[in-house]
Design an enzyme around this catalytic site. Sequence first.
Site, PDB file in Angstrom:
ATOM      1  N   ASP A   1      12.230 -32.420   2.192  1.00  0.00           N
ATOM      2  CA  ASP A   1      11.019 -32.928   2.855  1.00  0.00           C
ATOM      3  C   ASP A   1      10.889 -34.446   2.796  1.00  0.00           C
ATOM      4  OD1 ASP A   1      10.428 -33.215   0.164  1.00  0.00           O
ATOM      5  OD2 ASP A   1       8.339 -32.644   0.411  1.00  0.00           O
ATOM      6  N   GLU A   2      11.984 -35.149   2.638  1.00  0.00           N
ATOM      7  CA  GLU A   2      11.884 -36.574   2.363  1.00  0.00           C
ATOM      8  C   GLU A   2      13.124 -37.315   2.861  1.00  0.00           C
ATOM      9  OE1 GLU A   2      11.293 -38.884  -1.761  1.00  0.00           O
ATOM     10  OE2 GLU A   2      11.153 -36.718  -1.800  1.00  0.00           O
TER      11      GLU A   2
ATOM     12  N   ASP B   1       7.753 -38.822   3.918  1.00  0.00           N
ATOM     13  CA  ASP B   1       7.655 -37.753   2.926  1.00  0.00           C
ATOM     14  C   ASP B   1       6.539 -36.792   3.329  1.00  0.00           C
ATOM     15  OD1 ASP B   1       7.653 -36.210   0.672  1.00  0.00           O
ATOM     16  OD2 ASP B   1       7.243 -37.841  -0.723  1.00  0.00           O
TER      17      ASP B   1
HETATM   18 MG   LIG Z   1       6.934 -34.416  -0.139  1.00  0.00          MG
END
Ligand SMILES: [Mg+2]
Length: 407
Positions: A104-105, A14
Amino acid sequence: MFVSRRARAIIHADLDAFFASVEQRDDPRLRGRPVIVGGGVVLAASYEARACGVRSGMGGRRARELCPDAIVVPARFDAYVAASRAVFAILEDAAPAVERISIDEAFLDVTGLERISGTPAQIGARLRREVRERVGLPISVGVATSKHVAKVASAAAKPDGLLVVEPGRELAFLHPLPVERLWGVGPATTERLHRHGIVTVADVARMDETTLMGIVGRAAGRRLHALANDRDRRPVRRDGRRRSVGAQSALGRRPHTPAELDEVVVGLIDRVARRMRAAGRIGRTVVLRLRFADYTRATRSRTLARPTQATRPLLSAARGLVAATRPAIERRGLTLVGFSVTNLEEVVGGVQLELPLDGPAGLELDLALDGIRERFGAGAVRRARLLEAGDGYAPLLMPFDREERAR
Ligand SMILES: [Mg+2]
């Protein structure tokens, strides 16, 4: 014979304060300073800004009050999409199964890769190094035997850290944590649990499941009870084999006004589009499925001029399909409505091409909303329909308030 189930090895990766970190990477003057992305609603805050209490989803005015020294910059979604792609290229190289959760993960299943790639901890450390060296961004990594514990571990590792929860240590890790660390527990659920004196994950784990369901609802109660006791066998789902993305909703038998039906349509398309963006897919054909009160069914589809993952064009196609079937709906009574998007393609250049055209109400806002919901739960922001908007639809950021949260 006793057969042991081999422990899985799952990584949750993350990016830290993603949008803000990209801004700090690209402008050295922002490094080490409190940075807020987004002037209206805070889309991201650097850790320096978070130290003053600034959070994503907060109103811009409140954020500037809390952090008068903060530098507020406009969002540059093209830069974030490019950075996300570069990071995912590294993740895809590290494991055969990578499941994208948001821009983003991601989860990676690294079970059985020891001889080829090293221990899960070594793989996690290498990912962090490569993302730092090749993309210039900090990413936190959690390693565990389930998706849930890996996700909680990466959050505990932030910022810019790595946390490995060894097999057998899951409960020892989870139980002392505050309840809000459990996956899916947002501010509303936290508040409700606190009111009943439930503060730690251990409190949830020890509770009777039925009592817990009485407090947070059936589905949430069951899920939280399982997670608090480390029961999570969900597999890491490899992206890419999916041929369509869909969602459906059963309706009661009573007649529905066009406005009620439209609300259902907006919700379904919102869900489908969000899942497409999370999976990095764009699609061209919107399919409407209807089931009527007499159990007959109908299917209609519409193909767009070009593939998209933005909510607005998908919604306008969906509304066109519903309008075209209006006479049948009124005659036969509707009991189920579903949409799927097919003709899926992987995102190659389409997203970037679309950004300037769609403007602030288009894909870039969709991506920002996805990010905020990921952090705060699906109820954190809602789309609102504005009657005066040209096409009857405009996304509006609505930070949750107490009443909303208490529902
Ligand atoms: Mg993040």
